[in-house]
Scaffold this motif. Sequence first.
Motif, PDB file in Angstrom:
ATOM      1  N   SER A 157       2.733 -25.206 -40.910  1.00 36.44           N
ATOM      2  CA  SER A 157       4.086 -25.789 -40.971  1.00 36.44           C
ATOM      3  C   SER A 157       4.592 -26.218 -39.596  1.00 36.44           C
ATOM      4  N   VAL A 158       3.903 -25.761 -38.535  1.00 40.55           N
ATOM      5  CA  VAL A 158       4.305 -26.189 -37.190  1.00 40.55           C
ATOM      6  C   VAL A 158       3.326 -27.263 -36.729  1.00 40.55           C
ATOM      7  N   PRO A 159       3.767 -28.507 -36.554  1.00 40.42           N
ATOM      8  CA  PRO A 159       2.834 -29.561 -36.154  1.00 40.42           C
ATOM      9  C   PRO A 159       2.228 -29.277 -34.782  1.00 40.42           C
ATOM     10  N   LEU A 160       0.911 -29.499 -34.671  1.00 42.59           N
ATOM     11  CA  LEU A 160       0.257 -29.297 -33.375  1.00 42.59           C
ATOM     12  C   LEU A 160       0.863 -30.269 -32.370  1.00 42.59           C
ATOM     13  N   GLY A 161       1.047 -29.806 -31.173  1.00 41.71           N
ATOM     14  CA  GLY A 161       1.670 -30.657 -30.177  1.00 41.71           C
ATOM     15  C   GLY A 161       3.177 -30.448 -30.120  1.00 41.71           C
ATOM     16  N   GLU A 162       3.703 -29.697 -31.077  1.00 43.45           N
ATOM     17  CA  GLU A 162       5.130 -29.349 -31.053  1.00 43.45           C
ATOM     18  C   GLU A 162       5.433 -28.670 -29.716  1.00 43.45           C
ATOM     19  N   ILE A 163       6.407 -29.205 -29.027  1.00 44.24           N
ATOM     20  CA  ILE A 163       6.609 -28.800 -27.635  1.00 44.24           C
ATOM     21  C   ILE A 163       7.026 -27.343 -27.478  1.00 44.24           C
ATOM     22  N   ALA A 164       7.722 -26.805 -28.474  1.00 44.12           N
ATOM     23  CA  ALA A 164       8.175 -25.414 -28.370  1.00 44.12           C
ATOM     24  C   ALA A 164       7.148 -24.424 -28.901  1.00 44.12           C
ATOM     25  N   ALA A 165       6.003 -24.924 -29.423  1.00 44.80           N
ATOM     26  CA  ALA A 165       4.945 -24.030 -29.894  1.00 44.80           C
ATOM     27  C   ALA A 165       3.957 -23.823 -28.755  1.00 44.80           C
ATOM     28  N   LYS A 166       4.126 -22.772 -28.032  1.00 41.38           N
ATOM     29  CA  LYS A 166       3.336 -22.565 -26.816  1.00 41.38           C
ATOM     30  C   LYS A 166       2.075 -21.771 -27.133  1.00 41.38           C
ATOM     31  N   ARG A 167       0.962 -22.276 -26.661  1.00 38.13           N
ATOM     32  CA  ARG A 167      -0.305 -21.589 -26.888  1.00 38.13           C
ATOM     33  C   ARG A 167      -0.606 -20.671 -25.710  1.00 38.13           C
ATOM     34  N   LEU A 168      -0.803 -19.393 -25.970  1.00 39.73           N
ATOM     35  CA  LEU A 168      -1.185 -18.472 -24.892  1.00 39.73           C
ATOM     36  C   LEU A 168      -2.644 -18.736 -24.542  1.00 39.73           C
ATOM     37  N   GLN A 169      -2.902 -18.880 -23.270  1.00 35.53           N
ATOM     38  CA  GLN A 169      -4.212 -19.364 -22.826  1.00 35.53           C
ATOM     39  C   GLN A 169      -5.156 -18.215 -22.474  1.00 35.53           C
ATOM     40  N   ALA A 170      -6.393 -18.348 -22.958  1.00 36.21           N
ATOM     41  CA  ALA A 170      -7.425 -17.378 -22.592  1.00 36.21           C
ATOM     42  C   ALA A 170      -8.383 -18.038 -21.605  1.00 36.21           C
ATOM     43  N   ASP A 171      -8.885 -17.224 -20.673  1.00 34.00           N
ATOM     44  CA  ASP A 171      -9.733 -17.758 -19.601  1.00 34.00           C
ATOM     45  C   ASP A 171     -11.220 -17.584 -19.842  1.00 34.00           C
ATOM     46  N   GLY A 172     -11.572 -16.581 -20.618  1.00 36.04           N
ATOM     47  CA  GLY A 172     -12.985 -16.300 -20.832  1.00 36.04           C
ATOM     48  C   GLY A 172     -13.117 -15.049 -21.672  1.00 36.04           C
ATOM     49  N   PHE A 173     -14.262 -14.414 -21.585  1.00 31.83           N
ATOM     50  CA  PHE A 173     -14.533 -13.244 -22.423  1.00 31.83           C
ATOM     51  C   PHE A 173     -14.968 -12.074 -21.551  1.00 31.83           C
ATOM     52  N   ASP A 174     -14.656 -10.860 -22.000  1.00 33.69           N
ATOM     53  CA  ASP A 174     -15.168  -9.687 -21.281  1.00 33.69           C
ATOM     54  C   ASP A 174     -16.568  -9.348 -21.805  1.00 33.69           C
ATOM     55  N   GLU A 175     -17.137  -8.253 -21.331  1.00 28.86           N
ATOM     56  CA  GLU A 175     -18.530  -7.941 -21.690  1.00 28.86           C
ATOM     57  C   GLU A 175     -18.682  -7.618 -23.179  1.00 28.86           C
ATOM     58  N   LYS A 176     -17.557  -7.261 -23.849  1.00 31.43           N
ATOM     59  CA  LYS A 176     -17.647  -6.980 -25.294  1.00 31.43           C
ATOM     60  C   LYS A 176     -17.374  -8.229 -26.130  1.00 31.43           C
ATOM     61  N   GLY A 177     -17.171  -9.352 -25.464  1.00 30.93           N
ATOM     62  CA  GLY A 177     -16.921 -10.593 -26.210  1.00 30.93           C
ATOM     63  C   GLY A 177     -15.456 -10.787 -26.575  1.00 30.93           C
ATOM     64  N   THR A 178     -14.562  -9.955 -25.983  1.00 36.51           N
ATOM     65  CA  THR A 178     -13.136 -10.088 -26.260  1.00 36.51           C
ATOM     66  C   THR A 178     -12.529 -11.102 -25.303  1.00 36.51           C
ATOM     67  N   LYS A 179     -11.656 -11.958 -25.840  1.00 34.01           N
ATOM     68  CA  LYS A 179     -11.000 -12.957 -24.994  1.00 34.01           C
ATOM     69  C   LYS A 179     -10.128 -12.306 -23.928  1.00 34.01           C
ATOM     70  N   ILE A 180     -10.171 -12.875 -22.725  1.00 32.44           N
ATOM     71  CA  ILE A 180      -9.278 -12.400 -21.660  1.00 32.44           C
ATOM     72  C   ILE A 180      -8.165 -13.440 -21.505  1.00 32.44           C
ATOM     73  N   TYR A 181      -6.946 -13.011 -21.716  1.00 34.34           N
ATOM     74  CA  TYR A 181      -5.800 -13.925 -21.646  1.00 34.34           C
ATOM     75  C   TYR A 181      -5.210 -13.984 -20.241  1.00 34.34           C
ATOM     76  N   ARG A 182      -4.643 -15.154 -19.942  1.00 31.51           N
ATOM     77  CA  ARG A 182      -3.883 -15.333 -18.696  1.00 31.51           C
ATOM     78  C   ARG A 182      -2.481 -14.763 -18.867  1.00 31.51           C
ATOM     79  N   ARG A 183      -1.900 -14.311 -17.772  1.00 25.87           N
ATOM     80  CA  ARG A 183      -0.488 -13.938 -17.808  1.00 25.87           C
ATOM     81  C   ARG A 183       0.353 -15.179 -18.050  1.00 25.87           C
ATOM     82  N   ALA A 184       1.437 -15.029 -18.806  1.00 22.90           N
ATOM     83  CA  ALA A 184       2.345 -16.160 -19.053  1.00 22.90           C
ATOM     84  C   ALA A 184       3.733 -15.798 -18.540  1.00 22.90           C
ATOM     85  N   THR A 185       4.435 -16.800 -18.039  1.00 20.69           N
ATOM     86  CA  THR A 185       5.827 -16.591 -17.640  1.00 20.69           C
ATOM     87  C   THR A 185       6.719 -17.088 -18.767  1.00 20.69           C
TER      88      THR A 185
END
Length: 252
Positions: free
Chosen positions: A86-114
């Motif tokens: 229901s939220v169109p992609l590209g909607e300016i107020a829909a912020k995607r939390l960014q991941a940088d890579g994976f740890d040794e267990k394959g879990t995503k590592i997220y960046r800090r967000a302000t």
Amino acid sequence: MMTFTAHASGSGGNFYVVEDQGSTLAIECGIPFSQIKRATKFKVAYLDGCLISHAHGDHACAVKDMIKHGCVHCYASHETWAAIPSVPLGEIAAKRLQADGFDEKGTKIYRRATVGDFRVLPFEVPHDVPGCLGFLVKGPSGDTLLYISDLCYSPYRFADCQILAVECNHSTEILRRNMDKGIVDPDRGLRIAKSHMSLERLLDMLAATDLSGVRAIHLLHLSDCNSNEAEFKDKVTRATGRPVYVAQSRSF
Ligand SMILES: [Zn+2]
Ligand SMILES: [Zn+2]
């Protein structure tokens, strides 16, 4: 000083507010927008943002209205946005939390967000949908909140938090009893045990947590039929020696 308010909690809907030095942040928007307006005393537009753990309706049902009417920037994982058509992609107020890579267990590592005056560190937790997040939220006063809900267990240890807001969904004992009595269907019972935090697993997590700076522990997302509020509060208080508050399904 940071404060945490549980306005709505549980499978009937979740909505929480963090305040710190005049700044305000919402976590989840899983109740109707009209109720969010009421809970915030019609100050939705003053929210710095809204963090959403995952796409289940009890956490995200009002996201479209939050973005449209309240103009609140909402933050969630890529997987969560993909599951909310229901939220169109590209909607300016829909912020995607960014991941940088994976740890040794394959879990995503997220960046800090302000997010306004808050610094947010998202991290993945095991639930029954992909991209379910917990959050470490640092406020302008320097206080830190740990928020985790809808998870089988915590894969991490935590320290240096002042407020813990943690799921305490069911006790293994009550759930088993309800399954034996036929009150809870066995398949459903197994699903609950695999996707929600039990009292027993929460106590294990708290035993491995540095609680020295913790001022308050909020127990969230209690199951209607597989929990016992008084017992949960008593056990967590005795195990931690900290003030414990149980979030009610609605408190406004
Ligand atoms: Zn939930
Ligand atoms: Zn969920």
